[in-house]
Each structure stands twice: as structure tokens, then as C-alpha cells.
Design a protein around this motif. Structure first.
Motif, PDB file in Angstrom:
ATOM      1  N   UNK A  68       1.121   6.002  -6.532  1.00  0.00           N
ATOM      2  CA  UNK A  68       1.581   4.623  -6.644  1.00  0.00           C
ATOM      3  C   UNK A  68       0.699   3.857  -7.623  1.00  0.00           C
ATOM      4  N   UNK A  69       1.215   2.802  -8.249  1.00  0.00           N
ATOM      5  CA  UNK A  69       0.436   2.067  -9.255  1.00  0.00           C
ATOM      6  C   UNK A  69      -0.886   1.540  -8.692  1.00  0.00           C
ATOM      7  N   UNK A  70      -1.969   1.733  -9.446  1.00  0.00           N
ATOM      8  CA  UNK A  70      -3.282   1.291  -8.962  1.00  0.00           C
ATOM      9  C   UNK A  70      -3.987   0.371  -9.960  1.00  0.00           C
ATOM     10  N   UNK A  71      -3.307  -0.018 -11.048  1.00  0.00           N
ATOM     11  CA  UNK A  71      -3.885  -1.040 -11.915  1.00  0.00           C
ATOM     12  C   UNK A  71      -2.751  -1.873 -12.514  1.00  0.00           C
TER      13      UNK A  71
ATOM     14  N   UNK B 297       3.019  -3.632 -13.591  1.00  0.00           N
ATOM     15  CA  UNK B 297       3.999  -4.311 -14.435  1.00  0.00           C
ATOM     16  C   UNK B 297       5.099  -3.361 -14.903  1.00  0.00           C
ATOM     17  N   UNK B 298       4.722  -2.157 -15.323  1.00  0.00           N
ATOM     18  CA  UNK B 298       5.720  -1.202 -15.778  1.00  0.00           C
ATOM     19  C   UNK B 298       6.684  -0.844 -14.655  1.00  0.00           C
ATOM     20  N   UNK B 299       6.150  -0.607 -13.471  1.00  0.00           N
ATOM     21  CA  UNK B 299       7.022  -0.277 -12.335  1.00  0.00           C
ATOM     22  C   UNK B 299       8.047  -1.376 -12.093  1.00  0.00           C
ATOM     23  N   UNK B 300       7.595  -2.624 -12.047  1.00  0.00           N
ATOM     24  CA  UNK B 300       8.516  -3.710 -11.724  1.00  0.00           C
ATOM     25  C   UNK B 300       9.508  -3.964 -12.858  1.00  0.00           C
ATOM     26  N   UNK B 301       9.103  -3.768 -14.095  1.00  0.00           N
ATOM     27  CA  UNK B 301      10.051  -3.895 -15.205  1.00  0.00           C
ATOM     28  C   UNK B 301      11.118  -2.813 -15.116  1.00  0.00           C
ATOM     29  N   UNK B 302      10.702  -1.594 -14.808  1.00  0.00           N
ATOM     30  CA  UNK B 302      11.637  -0.474 -14.669  1.00  0.00           C
ATOM     31  C   UNK B 302      12.601  -0.719 -13.508  1.00  0.00           C
ATOM     32  N   UNK B 303      12.057  -1.148 -12.374  1.00  0.00           N
ATOM     33  CA  UNK B 303      12.895  -1.391 -11.198  1.00  0.00           C
ATOM     34  C   UNK B 303      13.832  -2.573 -11.430  1.00  0.00           C
TER      35      UNK B 303
ATOM     36  N   UNK C 214       6.819   3.716  -5.525  1.00  0.00           N
ATOM     37  CA  UNK C 214       6.504   4.202  -4.187  1.00  0.00           C
ATOM     38  C   UNK C 214       6.703   5.701  -4.107  1.00  0.00           C
ATOM     39  N   UNK C 215       5.910   6.348  -3.272  1.00  0.00           N
ATOM     40  CA  UNK C 215       6.046   7.795  -3.138  1.00  0.00           C
ATOM     41  C   UNK C 215       7.425   8.180  -2.616  1.00  0.00           C
ATOM     42  N   UNK C 216       7.977   7.356  -1.711  1.00  0.00           N
ATOM     43  CA  UNK C 216       9.304   7.672  -1.186  1.00  0.00           C
ATOM     44  C   UNK C 216      10.402   7.469  -2.226  1.00  0.00           C
ATOM     45  N   UNK C 217      10.071   6.814  -3.342  1.00  0.00           N
ATOM     46  CA  UNK C 217      11.013   6.666  -4.448  1.00  0.00           C
ATOM     47  C   UNK C 217      10.775   7.699  -5.540  1.00  0.00           C
ATOM     48  N   UNK C 218       9.904   8.663  -5.284  1.00  0.00           N
ATOM     49  CA  UNK C 218       9.724   9.749  -6.233  1.00  0.00           C
ATOM     50  C   UNK C 218       8.444   9.718  -7.035  1.00  0.00           C
ATOM     51  N   UNK C 219       7.592   8.707  -6.838  1.00  0.00           N
ATOM     52  CA  UNK C 219       6.325   8.676  -7.571  1.00  0.00           C
ATOM     53  C   UNK C 219       5.301   9.578  -6.890  1.00  0.00           C
TER      54      UNK C 219
ATOM     55  N   UNK D 149       3.463   6.920 -12.076  1.00  0.00           N
ATOM     56  CA  UNK D 149       3.588   5.921 -11.001  1.00  0.00           C
ATOM     57  C   UNK D 149       4.719   4.933 -11.203  1.00  0.00           C
ATOM     58  N   UNK D 150       5.516   5.081 -12.260  1.00  0.00           N
ATOM     59  CA  UNK D 150       6.443   3.993 -12.581  1.00  0.00           C
ATOM     60  C   UNK D 150       7.593   3.850 -11.592  1.00  0.00           C
ATOM     61  N   UNK D 151       7.821   4.828 -10.723  1.00  0.00           N
ATOM     62  CA  UNK D 151       8.812   4.631  -9.652  1.00  0.00           C
ATOM     63  C   UNK D 151       8.262   3.779  -8.519  1.00  0.00           C
TER      64      UNK D 151
END
Length: 338
Positions: free
Chosen positions: A271-274, A279-285, A263-268, A259-261
């Protein structure tokens, strides 16, 4: 002339690697070549008009050429243009150039990035996660691959060592978040941060520039990373027993990788559910976006003024605030009187 020195319209002469080469036909019916060329300082589009198939065959991806072209503005961005009816390039032999001259390298010192990763690994206390991390980061052959790989082919950290630099940044951001959000599971978040892009060591290869491997094209780095981690977990279970790595420990970690991307349209695929996944997604982005601004600033000529040239990744220039402001003398005196 380096790519970063091409900042205005006019003649261009330099030695570049061909990063992309495509045959196109204009609306007029005339063939042209759409290329992208680059060196260690950056890359730029090149259009070759009225090209013949014979000339196009000499302009293949991965070749290094000495080029004479003209820089012109198209759609508010600079591109190079050349006339395919004349000799505007010379192909170099492999003995005539050093590949390192054309592949950008991470500006972050390798030792500093590894120090971040290795320090954070020691902070992971949950034994299954700790040993899972050792399956990768304690192996010298894997470390060599990881330290060389780019984090992307174009959009961010697209250079040798980019994956290591990006991972160290994401780990640092996640580590900082732990101080602000005390209810976050430290071991889960840090393990996910360390492993989130692990599949890129098998998704990309370095040859004539950076390219996708067959595995990368067919599966993508998220799926490859999940497979790598799952295989390592299964090995630990065979050696330590199924109870050593229960599904309750495995599934949240796999969710972070998947889920770290964001959004599904961004390749995930999901999507993050906890909280830790969010946090990991937003740090990566965050790091991937900041890298685009940093690149635009890093490649900006010293005499560019308040704006960088248009960034190919951002699609706009970056403003450079002049904050070297000093209080006027009269105001200083008034402040002193108080």
C-alpha cells in the motif's frame, strides 16, 4: 438494434459479438448458457434456456451472431433471454462483418491524449527518469501498442485506446495536484503516472473482443509493468553505468507502480507509504470511477429522462440533474429594481 437501445423489456433483434460463453446447470437440473454479448455501444447478459451441447458449441466466445431474443428485467437489470429449443441465432462468417463494429473505441481523440503525455514527458527534468520514459514513449512500436490497448477488460476504459485515454487523465490529475501540493516531487509523480499501467500492453490482447494474454493471467499488469521498467533500467545501467540510475531513484518509482491500486484487497502487493504514491493511487482510482459514470451517461438513450439505465459496472443507474434552470420573470424584475 444496438445494445444501448435496449432500455426496456420486449423483443430484441440485432447483430452482436459473443464476449463470454459459459455452460451452466439450473437448480432444476436443466442446462442453460450464460453469455454476454455486445457491440460498439455496450454489452448485455444473455441467458439461453434448455440449451443442447450442439447449440452451445456454436455460441463460442468471439463469434458474431444475428440474434432474436427477449429483454427482461432480472435483479433490477436488463438481460436478454432466448429459448435454446428453437433457432434464435445465425453465426456470421468473418467475411460478413467488420470487427470495428463490435469493439468500442475511446471517445477521446488520440492526438489530444498523446499531446498530454508528450508534453508532460518534457517536464520531467531528472535525467534517469527522462531517459527511462524515452525507452518506451520514444519508440514507435511501443506507441502503437499503447495507443491500441484497453485499460481494462470490463470495469473502466474497456475499449480500443482506453489505456492511452486513462493514462492521459491520470497524468493530468497528477499534474494539477502539483500546483496545490508544492512539496510533491514532480519528476517522481509524473514518471509514475506515465508508467503506472504500462504492463497492460502485454496483459491484454484484441481478438474476438478483449482478452487476457497468458502473461496477463499468470502475472497481472502490476508485475508485468514492474518487470518492464526494471528491464529498461538495467539496460540504461549497462549503457550508462550503475551510477546513472541509483537505487535511491529506482525504488520510489517501483513503489509507485506496485502500490497504485491502493489497497492489498484491490490487488496492490503493497500500500502507498509516501505522498507521491498516495497521490498516484487516488488519481488512478478517481479516473477509473469517473469513467464508469461517463460511460453510463454516454450510452444513455436521449429519451431516458432523469435516470440512465442500470450501469453494469456501477450496479445502479446514474441520475442526470436538470440544471437548465432560469430565474422566474417576477424575480428577475425584483433583482433589476435593486
Amino acid at each position: 438494434m444496438l445494445v444501448k437501445e435496449i432500455v426496456k423489456e420486449g423483443p430484441v433483434n440485432g447483430v452482436y459479438m459473443i464476449l463470454e460463453s459459459r455452460w451452466r446447470v439450473a437448480k432444476t437440473g436443466n442446462p442453460f448458457a450464460a453469455l454476454r454479448v455486445g457491440d460498439k455501444s455496450g454489452e448485455i447478459p444473455l441467458k439461453v434456456w434448455d440449451i443442447t451441447e450442439e447449440t452451445f458449441a456454436r455460441l463460442q466466445k468471439g463469434r458474431v451472431i444475428e440474434l432474436e431474443a427477449t429483454a427482461k428485467i432480472f435483479n433490477n437489470a436488463l438481460q436478454l433471454e432466448a429459448d435454446g429449443r428453437r433457432e434464435f441465432f445465425r453465426v456470421f462468417t468473418e467475411e460478413e462483418y467488420d470487427l470495428a463494429r463490435f469493439l468500442p473505441v475511446s471517445p477521446a481523440p488520440v492526438e489530444e491524449s498523446w499531446a498530454v503525455l508528450d508534453r508532460v514527458r518534457t517536464e520531467v527534468e531528472l535525467l534517469p527518469y527522462r531517459e527511462l520514459l524515452d525507452c518506451f514513449f520514444a519508440e514507435e512500436s511501443f506507441r502503437a501498442q499503447f495507443a491500441k490497448a484497453p485499460a481494462a477488460l470490463r470495469h473502466h476504459h474497456a475499449y480500443v485506446g482506453g489505456l492511452l485515454e486513462h493514462t492521459a487523465a491520470v497524468v493530468t490529475l497528477c499534474r494539477a495536484a502539483l500546483d496545490h501540493y508544492p512539496h510533491v516531487n514532480k519528476d517522481l509523480l509524473l514518471t509514475g503516472a506515465l508508467l503506472h499501467d504500462i504492463g497492460k500492453v502485454r496483459s491484454y490482447e484484441i481478438g474476438g473482443g478483449f482478452e487476457n494474454t497468458d502473461e496477463g493471467k499468470l502475472l497481472g499488469h502490476l508485475v508485468i509493468g514492474i518487470r518492464m521498467v526494471s528491464e529498461a533500467i538495467n539496460t540504461l545501467r549497462r549503457n550508462r553505468g550503475d551510477d546513472f540510475f541509483p537505487s535511491s531513484v529506482e525504488l520510489p518509482l517501483i513503489h509507485l507502480l506496485a502500490s497504485h491500486h491502493g489497497l492489498k484487497e484491490w490487488g496492490s502487493p503493497v500500500e502507498p507509504v509516501f505522498l507521491e504514491a498516495c497521490l498516484l493511487h487516488h488519481a488512478d482510482y478517481m479516473d477509473s470511477q469517473i469513467a464508469k459514470y461517463q460511460e453510463a451517461i454516454r450510452l444513455c438513450p436521449e429519451d431516458a429522462g432523469s435516470w440512465t439505465p442500470v450501469s453494469q459496472n456501477l450496479k445502479h443507474p446514474v441520475y442526470l440533474p436538470n440544471l437548465a434552470w432560469q430565474m422566474p420573470a417576477a424575480a428577475q424584475e425584483e433583482t433589476g429594481d435593486d
